[in-house]
Design a protein around this motif. Sequence first.
Motif, PDB file in Angstrom:
ATOM      1  N   ASP A  88      38.032  52.518  24.841  1.00  0.00           N
ATOM      2  CA  ASP A  88      37.212  52.070  25.968  1.00  0.00           C
ATOM      3  C   ASP A  88      38.160  51.288  26.864  1.00  0.00           C
ATOM      4  OD1 ASP A  88      35.585  50.883  27.800  1.00  0.00           O
ATOM      5  OD2 ASP A  88      34.373  49.761  26.365  1.00  0.00           O
ATOM      6  N   ALA A 131      38.489  51.628  30.329  1.00  0.00           N
ATOM      7  CA  ALA A 131      38.200  51.701  31.763  1.00  0.00           C
ATOM      8  C   ALA A 131      38.370  50.320  32.410  1.00  0.00           C
ATOM      9  CB  ALA A 131      36.798  52.240  31.994  1.00  0.00           C
ATOM     10  N   GLY A 132      38.224  49.274  31.627  1.00  0.00           N
ATOM     11  CA  GLY A 132      38.412  47.929  32.172  1.00  0.00           C
ATOM     12  C   GLY A 132      37.305  47.500  33.115  1.00  0.00           C
ATOM     13  N   LEU A 133      36.088  47.948  32.851  1.00  0.00           N
ATOM     14  CA  LEU A 133      34.969  47.623  33.739  1.00  0.00           C
ATOM     15  C   LEU A 133      34.272  46.352  33.266  1.00  0.00           C
ATOM     16  CD1 LEU A 133      33.554  51.251  33.886  1.00  0.00           C
ATOM     17  CD2 LEU A 133      34.931  50.109  35.651  1.00  0.00           C
TER      18      LEU A 133
END
Lengths: 462, 462
Positions: free
Chosen positions: A178, A180-182
Amino acid sequence: MTQDFAQRLLDSLGSDLVTLGADIPPRHCHDWAGLAPVSPLALVRPRRTEDVSALMRLCHAAGVPVVPQGGLSGISGAAHPRADAVALSLDRMNRIERLDPQAAQMVAEAGVVLEVAQTAARDAGMMLGIDIGARGSCQLGGVIATNAGGNTVIRYGMAREHVLGLEAVLADGTVISDMAGLIKNNAGMDVKQLFIGTEGLLGVVTRCILRLQPEPRAIETALCAVADTDGALALLAHLRAALGPQLSSFEVMWPSFYNIMASGAGLALPLPAGGPHVLVEATGFSDTALRAGIEEALGEALEQGIVGDAILAKSAQEGRGLWAVRESVSEYPVILGPLVPFDVSIPLRRMSATVALIETGIADRWPGARALTYGHIGDNNLHLVVALPEPEDHAAEKALKAFVYDAIRAAGGTVSAEHGIGAIKRDYLAHSRTPEEIALMRAIKRTMDPGDILNRGKSFDP
Amino acid sequence: MTQDFAQRLLDSLGSDLVTLGADIPPRHCHDWAGLAPVSPLALVRPRRTEDVSALMRLCHAAGVPVVPQGGLSGISGAAHPRADAVALSLDRMNRIERLDPQAAQMVAEAGVVLEVAQTAARDAGMMLGIDIGARGSCQLGGVIATNAGGNTVIRYGMAREHVLGLEAVLADGTVISDMAGLIKNNAGMDVKQLFIGTEGLLGVVTRCILRLQPEPRAIETALCAVADTDGALALLAHLRAALGPQLSSFEVMWPSFYNIMASGAGLALPLPAGGPHVLVEATGFSDTALRAGIEEALGEALEQGIVGDAILAKSAQEGRGLWAVRESVSEYPVILGPLVPFDVSIPLRRMSATVALIETGIADRWPGARALTYGHIGDNNLHLVVALPEPEDHAAEKALKAFVYDAIRAAGGTVSAEHGIGAIKRDYLAHSRTPEEIALMRAIKRTMDPGDILNRGKSFDP
């Protein structure tokens, strides 16, 4: 058979990654928990996530345990090896892959040393809001796997709050990514939470994205004397209301700590011995505004009698001087000799009574013991170190632990605030977690690691 | 058989808790997602955790699904009932049990309405750092189960960061309780994380401890015009560096949104139409310092050409006026008619290209469509609402969703930033989560709810 497996590892992964027997460096045979060194079955030092995945597939198929190792600075023994297990060191996966000041995040491999990450952030005009004493040794993967805390949790939160992305390898070699660094991502379950603070039992952290902070432009440091524990709590509430997020450290030193450490370390006392002392740090984005804010807040605290005496550092150098007593903990071995350390949390409304009960109880039960109390109480976190009169008296040590942990349980606290359970606090996990919570932990562990190969014997059993 | 079960529920739990058939109020037959109303098998409105546990035991034994319901303000259909399921409303569990300003936390039942909790915190001189548009309807349990976001995430974080304690009931009625309210607690796995953001699939949130914040004493509001998306990102970086945690909102309105909504809502334009507009809010603990800080920061931004024009509100009333265009979203039905809403996140470095690609693509493919873009981009979060020329054209709506979500996937973003997956985004979950992540979610779900009774058919399937 295990030796056959070690040879098979060497054949499969190659001598660049795998070290066996006497070639294993002693540093991989223990962490900082003080347990007797153990030579692992093999040491594997992967260069990339695929290597970790390949190793886990082999171990999963053979049912051989794996102990993940970062900087080996943990003091609960979570990274302590086993003779029947592979030690998996992430130290070669030490690249900072991207540093993005605009998005305020850093993409890094798990083996990056915390201090290297801090420096890289600062070089980019930002700041990493995680800081612990072991910064020069500990690695990001370990920081995440233990949900590390430290002196600035009151301002920036535990490691969990800094993790914007994560990659981990499961027991069977599956890579969970995971990255994406959102900041906001509510698409189904946030599975990365499973790997934070679970001490490597559910997966091996291989890469991460960490949140960066704007670097404060101003800093103020003060030392305050208060009358008692309740006075420290009143000061905390007062400063929080006055300074808001500018309050970045709030370190309480009870007299037991302040007096012994100052004299033991040969430090001049900035304020005379007496009631608890509180080290306050505030950071902000305007020199004059921060100075005015803390001057006004401390002035009010003095006027209202919350604080008996206070020193506000006139310079950065004087500020560092005020930290000296608090930071003298590195002198423990010299000043106190062998000691029994505790890292506990207590609900604030029980803090005063519990500290008194523990300090009095130790003095009554173990005459001649020296018990030093200090902590990050804004985060509920109390550290207590005890030097028993007879350092090798294991029965006394056991009784001491039972006494302290029972008091913590009675107060509704936890036996591990920030150091984890690892190998050494397993007997006390049930002091702080309900049977239902532990049953759920076990069920998740059985699901994710049916062969119990990931850090077997640590934290909790399947 | 299901009717037999409903009768059995009534017999076991009594008519105070259980409502059947035509007596079920219509409001429990749908949430705000716009799905066709469905009458559940039964409505159960527990008064305490033990009631929830008793209900879950009965449903678990019979294999009957349960749909947890809070304030029913979700727009992804996570609380939408099923004809074969019990609707479990937490609305009667609405007590604030304790509000502790010194520990900066609030203990509350799941059915407390967010606005009630906000008011209680304010009455105690503190502040709850969670705020979303549905504050007057949504309940704390739903806020936690959906990991709610909102306008102040940039400052205070998502709901997850506010949860210091949690009580939840598992599918089989087991009560999981972590209500010590400790900021630091690294004793084994932090199981409460399993219930945050999982939309009731793993357990029913019944009580919680939420973190409180010191209430800021000063607020400043500004509206800035920038040249383009990259200009908005440059302003974000500039203000973050200058203001630090004082930056509390950063709302970007692209021209598509600003122009249509201002004219549609009959609002005077505070700044002329043009490039994107950014609504900036800053909060602090000193009026004069905050004013000086934001004046200096905006002055620098103007000088450096990051900002083309800016208005800094001279009063709180003027500040609220600057929010008017952004808050005109409640006028959507009047101004736009039926619309297709999107709630997505995009990595910042892909923001500019992706917004352009989506806006241009929609204009090209659906001439006459009106697409309005705005968002909390400091959190990666973009809202996009599209009014298609033919509102009842389901094929066009489907194609539109495929187009937008494919663009989001290509940019490495997420199809759900803050609204969750619920019933309506299930087809797109795999756009934002890897097969390995989804397999792990499913494994956890099977472990914790082997009968798939908790919110069956929502978010992801076991």
